[in-house]
Write an enzyme that holds these catalytic residues in place. Sequence first.
Site, PDB file in Angstrom:
ATOM      1  N   HIS A 161      -6.256  -5.977  -2.925  1.00  0.00           N
ATOM      2  CA  HIS A 161      -7.001  -5.731  -1.890  1.00  0.00           C
ATOM      3  C   HIS A 161      -7.278  -7.231  -1.380  1.00  0.00           C
ATOM      4  CE1 HIS A 161      -8.819  -1.546  -1.986  1.00  0.00           C
ATOM      5  NE2 HIS A 161      -7.475  -1.552  -1.613  1.00  0.00           N
TER       6      HIS A 161
ATOM      7  N   ARG B   8       0.656  -1.338   0.227  1.00  0.00           N
ATOM      8  CA  ARG B   8       0.228   0.026  -0.155  1.00  0.00           C
ATOM      9  C   ARG B   8       0.852   1.134   0.125  1.00  0.00           C
ATOM     10  NH1 ARG B   8      -5.382   1.304   1.671  1.00  0.00           N
ATOM     11  NH2 ARG B   8      -5.591   3.289   2.784  1.00  0.00           N
TER      12      ARG B   8
ATOM     13  N   HIS C  49       0.256   4.352  -2.852  1.00  0.00           N
ATOM     14  CA  HIS C  49       0.084   5.648  -2.329  1.00  0.00           C
ATOM     15  C   HIS C  49       1.115   6.600  -2.830  1.00  0.00           C
ATOM     16  CE1 HIS C  49      -3.868   5.044   0.217  1.00  0.00           C
ATOM     17  NE2 HIS C  49      -3.784   4.169  -0.755  1.00  0.00           N
TER      18      HIS C  49
ATOM     19  N   ASN D  76      -4.612   8.559   3.784  1.00  0.00           N
ATOM     20  CA  ASN D  76      -3.381   7.929   4.482  1.00  0.00           C
ATOM     21  C   ASN D  76      -3.529   8.084   6.021  1.00  0.00           C
ATOM     22  OD1 ASN D  76      -2.123   7.389   2.107  1.00  0.00           O
ATOM     23  ND2 ASN D  76      -1.097   9.482   2.084  1.00  0.00           N
TER      24      ASN D  76
END
Length: 346
Positions: free
Chosen positions: A215, A84, A88, A116
């Site tokens: 995911h 992740r 991001h 975040n």
Amino acid sequence: MNNDLAIVLFSLLLVLINVNLMKSQVAFGGEVSSKDCADDGIGTGGKLRPGGYQISCPEAEAIIFARVEEAVFKEPRIAASLLRLHFHDCFVNGCDASILLDDTDSFVGEKTAGPNVNSIRGFEVVDIIKSDLEFVCPKTVSCADILAIAARDSVLLSGGPGWEVESGRRDSLVASKDDANNNIPGPSSDVNTLVAKFQNVGLSLGDMVALSGAHTMGKARCSTFASRINGSPDPHGAVINSEFLLTLQQLCSGPDNNRTLAELDLVTPATFDNQYYANVLAGEGLLQSDQVLVNGDGGTKQIVELYVEDPLAFFKDFAVSMVRMGRLGSLAGSDGEIRTNCRAVN
């Protein structure tokens, strides 16, 4: 023996022990090289290349793998967290490790941005990796490359595919909370919004569906999917399985559901596989942005169905899309710097 040297030598020993395991897992997942992405429209411009540290720091990838393996062994969830971080980071002005920067007097960083805050984690693992690398190869391996390689290793160690990570990124000198808020896809996004966010950075609808498969690991706070379980009709037609809905409502019924975590994939929560797509087809996508993949237009459902039937197709597409994403806005040459501390500019 110096403790730091002993740690590094032990890390290298762990890697040698696991080389054969890595090779077998990569082979199972369908090893993807940069050649598979050569004509994808996101050119490296000579900036990035596989094996970029073979001469300047040949131990780099081995050290990163060993530390990621150690962290995943202690806490399997950290694999999803490291993956992740890379996602991001890349969606905010490119893969430049801006997500790792702490706030300063001159800018507010990305750690407290909406997508975040109370969500991204794994910074301590990156700190340990950076410390090891600075001991062995000072001022050589960028924090941005650490994130890219650690993301690949996290997937591999969780049973997923492997790919050649192109390296040569440099680290940014600034970060932007506003850009993080605007650029990172949110958990309540519909298909059109998801496609737009990906296309804004140069990625396709196919990349979006493949990368959503990340995911298949990790957790999310109840507050991120509250709209899925509050009983109101979903404006985007994202249906939810009734038994799954009841399970989530019971889980999130406490007074402080912002602290309660749900598995993104209840079936195989710590394994990188195609179960995520089967969940979505069954109406058990945790986030609205997951479930809309089979309720929206534009061909996303057909891709989901393909990945349910052919897990190796998902593995290959995911790996190719990770290479493509890793090329986004990469700093090179004299741009940026090689940070010695990933949390602050030099």
